[in-house]
Design an enzyme around this catalytic site. Structure first.
Site, PDB file in Angstrom:
ATOM      1  N   LYS A  22       0.612  -1.042  -0.202  1.00 49.09           N
ATOM      2  CA  LYS A  22       0.183   0.131   0.410  1.00 49.09           C
ATOM      3  C   LYS A  22       1.095   1.338  -0.350  1.00 49.09           C
ATOM      4  O   LYS A  22       0.477   1.945  -0.942  1.00 49.09           O
ATOM      5  CB  LYS A  22      -0.895  -0.052   1.655  1.00 49.09           C
ATOM      6  CG  LYS A  22      -1.729   1.068   2.080  1.00 49.09           C
ATOM      7  CD  LYS A  22      -2.905   1.413   2.409  1.00 49.09           C
ATOM      8  CE  LYS A  22      -1.714   1.734   4.125  1.00 49.09           C
ATOM      9  NZ  LYS A  22      -1.954   3.107   4.213  1.00 49.09           N
ATOM     10  N   ASN A  23       1.494   1.426   0.660  1.00 48.83           N
ATOM     11  CA  ASN A  23       2.403   2.884   0.592  1.00 48.83           C
ATOM     12  C   ASN A  23       3.378   2.507  -0.483  1.00 48.83           C
ATOM     13  O   ASN A  23       3.851   4.391   0.114  1.00 48.83           O
ATOM     14  CB  ASN A  23       3.550   2.512   2.215  1.00 48.83           C
ATOM     15  CG  ASN A  23       2.253   2.911   3.790  1.00 48.83           C
ATOM     16  OD1 ASN A  23       0.914   3.194   3.088  1.00 48.83           O
ATOM     17  ND2 ASN A  23       2.271   2.697   4.715  1.00 48.83           N
ATOM     18  N   CYS A 117      -7.284  13.061  11.646  1.00 51.18           N
ATOM     19  CA  CYS A 117      -6.850  11.699  11.391  1.00 51.18           C
ATOM     20  C   CYS A 117      -6.612  10.720  12.815  1.00 51.18           C
ATOM     21  O   CYS A 117      -6.768  11.647  14.014  1.00 51.18           O
ATOM     22  CB  CYS A 117      -5.224  11.638  10.478  1.00 51.18           C
ATOM     23  SG  CYS A 117      -3.983  10.882  11.522  1.00 51.18           S
ATOM     24  N   ARG A 122      -0.525  14.808  13.099  1.00 49.59           N
ATOM     25  CA  ARG A 122       0.820  14.736  11.685  1.00 49.59           C
ATOM     26  C   ARG A 122       0.831  15.688  11.564  1.00 49.59           C
ATOM     27  O   ARG A 122       0.076  16.538   9.215  1.00 49.59           O
ATOM     28  CB  ARG A 122      -0.342  13.538  11.241  1.00 49.59           C
ATOM     29  CG  ARG A 122      -0.786  12.570  11.425  1.00 49.59           C
ATOM     30  CD  ARG A 122      -1.696  11.278  10.431  1.00 49.59           C
ATOM     31  NE  ARG A 122      -0.893  11.052   9.976  1.00 49.59           N
ATOM     32  CZ  ARG A 122      -0.896   9.519   8.662  1.00 49.59           C
ATOM     33  NH1 ARG A 122      -2.122   8.781   9.064  1.00 49.59           N
ATOM     34  NH2 ARG A 122       0.155   9.310   8.344  1.00 49.59           N
ATOM     35  N   ASP A 305       3.288   0.396  11.730  1.00 47.27           N
ATOM     36  CA  ASP A 305       2.079   0.002  11.241  1.00 47.27           C
ATOM     37  C   ASP A 305       2.136  -1.742  11.655  1.00 47.27           C
ATOM     38  O   ASP A 305       1.459  -2.275  11.132  1.00 47.27           O
ATOM     39  CB  ASP A 305       2.497  -0.113  10.094  1.00 47.27           C
ATOM     40  CG  ASP A 305       2.619   1.559   9.857  1.00 47.27           C
ATOM     41  OD1 ASP A 305       1.886   1.921  10.800  1.00 47.27           O
ATOM     42  OD2 ASP A 305       3.231   1.818   8.299  1.00 47.27           O
ATOM     43  N   ARG A 397      -9.350   0.179   3.305  1.00 48.07           N
ATOM     44  CA  ARG A 397      -8.477   0.808   2.663  1.00 48.07           C
ATOM     45  C   ARG A 397      -7.217   0.868   2.591  1.00 48.07           C
ATOM     46  O   ARG A 397      -5.878   0.861   1.785  1.00 48.07           O
ATOM     47  CB  ARG A 397      -7.757   2.114   3.919  1.00 48.07           C
ATOM     48  CG  ARG A 397      -8.720   3.376   4.365  1.00 48.07           C
ATOM     49  CD  ARG A 397      -8.870   4.212   4.279  1.00 48.07           C
ATOM     50  NE  ARG A 397      -7.823   4.623   4.688  1.00 48.07           N
ATOM     51  CZ  ARG A 397      -6.690   4.960   5.399  1.00 48.07           C
ATOM     52  NH1 ARG A 397      -6.862   4.200   6.293  1.00 48.07           N
ATOM     53  NH2 ARG A 397      -5.157   4.929   4.512  1.00 48.07           N
TER      54      ARG A 397
HETATM   55  N1  EPU Z   1       5.906  14.642  11.143  1.00 47.96           N
HETATM   56  C1  EPU Z   1       6.294  15.253  11.245  1.00 47.96           C
HETATM   57  N2  EPU Z   1       6.458  16.406  10.502  1.00 47.96           N
HETATM   58  C2  EPU Z   1       6.102  16.313   8.470  1.00 47.96           C
HETATM   59  C3  EPU Z   1       6.056  15.166   9.035  1.00 47.96           C
HETATM   60  C4  EPU Z   1       6.093  13.569  10.148  1.00 47.96           C
HETATM   61  O1  EPU Z   1       6.927  16.313  12.119  1.00 47.96           O
HETATM   62  O2  EPU Z   1       5.772  16.864   8.592  1.00 47.96           O
HETATM   63  C5  EPU Z   1       6.631  13.681  11.945  1.00 47.96           C
HETATM   64  C6  EPU Z   1       5.265  13.115  12.426  1.00 47.96           C
HETATM   65  O3  EPU Z   1       4.186  13.455  13.541  1.00 47.96           O
HETATM   66  C7  EPU Z   1       5.179  11.001  12.898  1.00 47.96           C
HETATM   67  C8  EPU Z   1       7.362  10.688  12.711  1.00 47.96           C
HETATM   68  O4  EPU Z   1       7.068  12.219  11.319  1.00 47.96           O
HETATM   69  O5  EPU Z   1       5.631  11.435  14.541  1.00 47.96           O
HETATM   70  C9  EPU Z   1       7.148  10.173  11.264  1.00 47.96           C
HETATM   71  O6  EPU Z   1       5.794  10.665  10.056  1.00 47.96           O
HETATM   72  P1  EPU Z   1       6.301   9.936   8.463  1.00 47.96           P
HETATM   73  O7  EPU Z   1       5.905  11.500   7.739  1.00 47.96           O
HETATM   74  O8  EPU Z   1       7.195   9.159   9.302  1.00 47.96           O
HETATM   75  O9  EPU Z   1       4.202   9.108   8.133  1.00 47.96           O
HETATM   76  P2  EPU Z   1       3.484   8.935   7.379  1.00 47.96           P
HETATM   77  O10 EPU Z   1       4.251   9.094   6.181  1.00 47.96           O
HETATM   78  O11 EPU Z   1       2.342   9.990   7.270  1.00 47.96           O
HETATM   79  C10 EPU Z   1       3.852   6.277   6.879  1.00 47.96           C
HETATM   80  C11 EPU Z   1       3.111   5.646   6.546  1.00 47.96           C
HETATM   81  C12 EPU Z   1       1.641   5.945   7.620  1.00 47.96           C
HETATM   82  C13 EPU Z   1       2.934   5.561   9.198  1.00 47.96           C
HETATM   83  C14 EPU Z   1       4.395   5.886   8.795  1.00 47.96           C
HETATM   84  C15 EPU Z   1       5.450   5.337   9.835  1.00 47.96           C
HETATM   85  C16 EPU Z   1       2.010   5.632   4.428  1.00 47.96           C
HETATM   86  C17 EPU Z   1       1.445   6.187   3.268  1.00 47.96           C
HETATM   87  N3  EPU Z   1       1.708   6.137   5.872  1.00 47.96           N
HETATM   88  O12 EPU Z   1       2.759   7.675   7.512  1.00 47.96           O
HETATM   89  O13 EPU Z   1       1.363   4.323   7.665  1.00 47.96           O
HETATM   90  O14 EPU Z   1       2.798   4.387   9.936  1.00 47.96           O
HETATM   91  O15 EPU Z   1       4.485   7.218   7.338  1.00 47.96           O
HETATM   92  O16 EPU Z   1       6.030   4.789   8.902  1.00 47.96           O
HETATM   93  O17 EPU Z   1       3.296   5.946   3.760  1.00 47.96           O
HETATM   94  C18 EPU Z   1      -0.031   2.618   7.645  1.00 47.96           C
HETATM   95  O18 EPU Z   1      -0.240   2.217   6.862  1.00 47.96           O
HETATM   96  O19 EPU Z   1      -1.318   2.590   8.815  1.00 47.96           O
HETATM   97  C19 EPU Z   1       0.460   3.912   7.993  1.00 47.96           C
HETATM   98  C20 EPU Z   1      -0.302   4.521   8.839  1.00 47.96           C
END
Ligand code: EPU
Length: 433
Positions: A22-23, A117, A122, A305, A397
Site C-alpha cells: 500500500k505505502n 486523522c 500529523r 504499523d 483501505r
Molecule cells: N512528522 C512531522 N512533520 C512532517 C511529517 C511527519 O513532524 O512534516 C512526524 C509525524 O508526526 C510522525 C513522524 O514524523 O511522528 C513520522 O511520520 P511520517 O511522515 O513518517 O509518516 P507518514 O509518511 O505520514 C507513513 C505511512 C504510515 C506509517 C508512517 C510511519 C503512508 C501513506 N503512511 O505515514 O502508514 O505509520 O509512515 O512509518 O506511507 C499505515 O499504513 O497504517 C500508516 C499509518
C-alpha cells in the site's frame, strides 16, 4: 455498512499470497504524473486507497486502464488539472504525494489538506520545508495547499524528524529540478527505495535511497516504464502474527524476507518458528508464546504499523510485555476494544503494559484505524466465541481481500452487510489514516 463476523479458534493453515505494498503504491501512482509517456504499474493492491489514487488521476485528466490482474496502464500526458479536491483528499492521507508529483511536473499544485486523522497530530511542516528549499512558495488557505515555483532548483534538505512522507515528496519534487538535491536524515523504509527505483526506471537519477542521505540529480524528461510494486511488508507481518496467534502453520508467499527482519526477530523471541526461503516463509507455533518488549522506530526498527498486531499476540503470551510507541501518539486506541475481548493492557502515554492472559473472548468491537482493525481480526481469530468487527472500511483501505485470504487458510470469517443506523455518519465523512 459492512462488518466482519469471526468465529474464532481455528488454526490458520496452508498458504497466503501477499499483495503489493500500500505505502509504495500510493506514492508510485501519483509519481506517474512526472512521466512524459504512459506507464504500466503491476502488483497494485486492490484496496480502497489505491482506488482513490486512480480516481484522482482520472479526475485530473489521466487515462487509466486496468490491464490484467493488479496492473494498470496510466497515461498522464492528458492531465489538464493540477488540483486534488477535498472530496478525495479527505479520504486518503497519502493524497499529499500529489503535491510533490504535480509540483515536480508542472511547477504548481493545489491539493486539499489531508483530512483529520485518528493517529494524533500529523503535521506536514517537513513536506513544506522540502518544497520551499527547492524554490516553491506555498500558501495555506481555506483548507487548500497551493504550491508554485518559477523554476525548481536542487538544494540541500535536512529533515528535523525522520519522515516517510516528506522524504518521498522531496524526491518527487526534486526529480526534475535543476541540479543536485541532497536529502539528509531521510527515511529508509522499503517503500522509499521502491519509489526511487520506479523513478529511476523512468530515467531519474536518484542515489542512496535506503540510506539516510539521498542524492537526486535533476533530469529534463522522464519516460514510460513497466514497474512492479514491492510486496507489502506490513500485510506479510500481519499474516505472520495471525498464523502465530492461532497456533497455526502456514506459508507466507510473495515477500522480501529482508524487509521483514525486525518483525521476524521479535516473533522468534516470542516463540514463533520461522523458516525463511527466497521469497516466502513458513510460520508455525508448536510451543508456548512468551513476553517481549518492543519499541517502534523508523526502518530498520520495528514498524509502528505492526504495533497493534503484535500487541494482540502478546496478550496470548506468558508474562508481562512492554510496548513503547515512538511514532504516533494515538496508536493505542485499539486497546479499549481488546479489553472488551478480555485483554489486560494498561496504557500510560506512549507505553503499554500487557499482562499476557493466554486467552481472548469474542465480543462486538469497532476498528478505529487500519492497523487497529487488523489487530481486532487477529484477536477474533484467536478468541473463543464470536467477534463482530464494525467500521471495517478502515481495514479495506489497506488490506487486499483480507477475509478471503483468511478463509482460504481455514478461518471462519465472513463479511456481513448491515443497514446503516439512522443518523450514522457515512464512512466517507470519516477521517483517513
Ligand atoms: N512528522 C512531522 N512533520 C512532517 C511529517 C511527519 O513532524 O512534516 C512526524 C509525524 O508526526 C510522525 C513522524 O514524523 O511522528 C513520522 O511520520 P511520517 O511522515 O513518517 O509518516 P507518514 O509518511 O505520514 C507513513 C505511512 C504510515 C506509517 C508512517 C510511519 C503512508 C501513506 N503512511 O505515514 O502508514 O505509520 O509512515 O512509518 O506511507 C499505515 O499504513 O497504517 C500508516 C499509518
Amino acid at each position: 455498512m459492512d462488518k466482519f463476523v469471526i468465529r474464532g479458534g481455528r488454526r490458520l493453515e496452508g498458504e497466503v499470497v501477499i499483495s503489493g505494498a500500500k505505502n509504495a503504491a500510493v506514492a508510485i501512482l501519483p509519481a506517474v504524473i512526472l512521466s512524459d509517456e504512459p506507464c504500466i504499474i503491476e502488483n497494485v493492491p486492490s484496496i480502497s486507497d489505491v482506488n482513490i489514487c486512480l480516481q484522482i488521476l482520472e479526475e485530473m485528466g489521466a487515462d487509466v486502464r486496468s490491464v490484467g490482474k493488479d496492473a494498470y496502464l496510466i497515461d498522464p500526458t492528458s492531465i489538464n488539472k493540477v488540483c486534488v479536491p477535498y472530496e478525495y483528499a479527505r479520504k486518503m492521507r497519502a493524497s499529499y504525494y500529489f503535491l510533490g508529483a504535480l509540483l515536480g511536473k508542472f511547477n504548481k499544485a493545489r491539493v486539499s489538506m489531508p483530512g483529520g486523522c485518528p493517529l494524533g497530530d500529523r503535521p506536514i511542516d517537513q513536506h513544506l520545508k522540502a518544497f520551499s528549499a527547492l524554490g516553491a512558495e506555498y500558501t495555506l488557505s481555506q483548507g487548500m495547499i497551493d504550491l508554485k515555483a518559477d523554476k525548481l532548483r536542487g538544494s540541500q534538505i535536512f529533515f528535523d524528524v525522520v519522515t516517510v512522507g516528506a522524504t518521498m515528496n522531496a524526491m518527487l519534487a526534486a526529480v526534475k529540478a535543476e541540479g543536485l538535491t541532497i536529502i539528509e536524515n531521510a527515511a529508509k523504509e522499503p517503500h522509499i527505495v521502491d519509489l526511487a527505483n520506479f523513478l529511476n526506471s523512468m530515467g531519474a537519477n536518484i542515489m542512496g535511497a535506503g540510506t539516510d542521505v539521498i542524492k537526486v540529480r535533476g533530469v529534463d524528461k522522464l519516460y514510460g516504464t513497466t514497474y512492479s510494486v514491492i510486496p507489502d511488508q506490513i500485510e506479510a507481518g500481519t499474516f505472520m502474527v495471525a498464523i502465530a496467534a492461532t497456533k497455526g502453520d502456514a506459508i507466507v508467499k510473495n515477500i522480501i524476507p529482508k524487509h521483514l527482519e525486525s518483525i521476524t526477530k521479535k516473533l522468534e523471541k516470542i516463540g514463533v518458528n520461522i523458516e525463511q526461503y527466497d521469497d516466502s516463509m513458513r510460520v508455525w507455533v508448536d510451543g508456548p508464546l512468551v513476553k517481549a518488549n518492543i519499541k517502534t522506530a523508523p526502518h530498520p526498527g520495528f514498524p509502528t504499523d505492526m504495533q497493534s498486531q503484535i500487541a494482540t499476540l502478546l496478550t496470548l503470551a506468558e508474562g508481562t510485555s512492554i510496548i513503547t510507541e515512538n511514532i504516533w501518539e494515538q496508536r493505542f486506541r485499539y486497546v479499549d476494544e481488546l479489553r472488551r475481548m478480555g485483554a489486560d493492557i494498561t496504557v500510560n502515554g506512549k507505553i503499554a503494559l500487557i499482562e499476557g492472559t493466554g486467552k481472548l473472548m469474542g465480543a462486538p468491537v469497532k476498528a478505529c484505524d487500519l492497523r487497529a482493525g487488523a489487530a481486532l481480526i487477529i484477536a477474533g481469530l484467536a478468541a473463543s466465541g464470536v467477534t463482530e468487527i464494525e467500521d471495517i472500511f478502515h481495514i479495506e483501505r489497506g488490506y487486499d481481500c483480507m477475509e478471503g485470504k483468511l478463509r482460504a487458510m481455514g478461518a471462519d470469517i465472513e463479511k456481513v452487510s448491515v443497514p446503516d443506523k439512522p443518523n450514522a455518519k457515512s464512512e466517507n465523512t470519516k477521517a483517513a489514516v
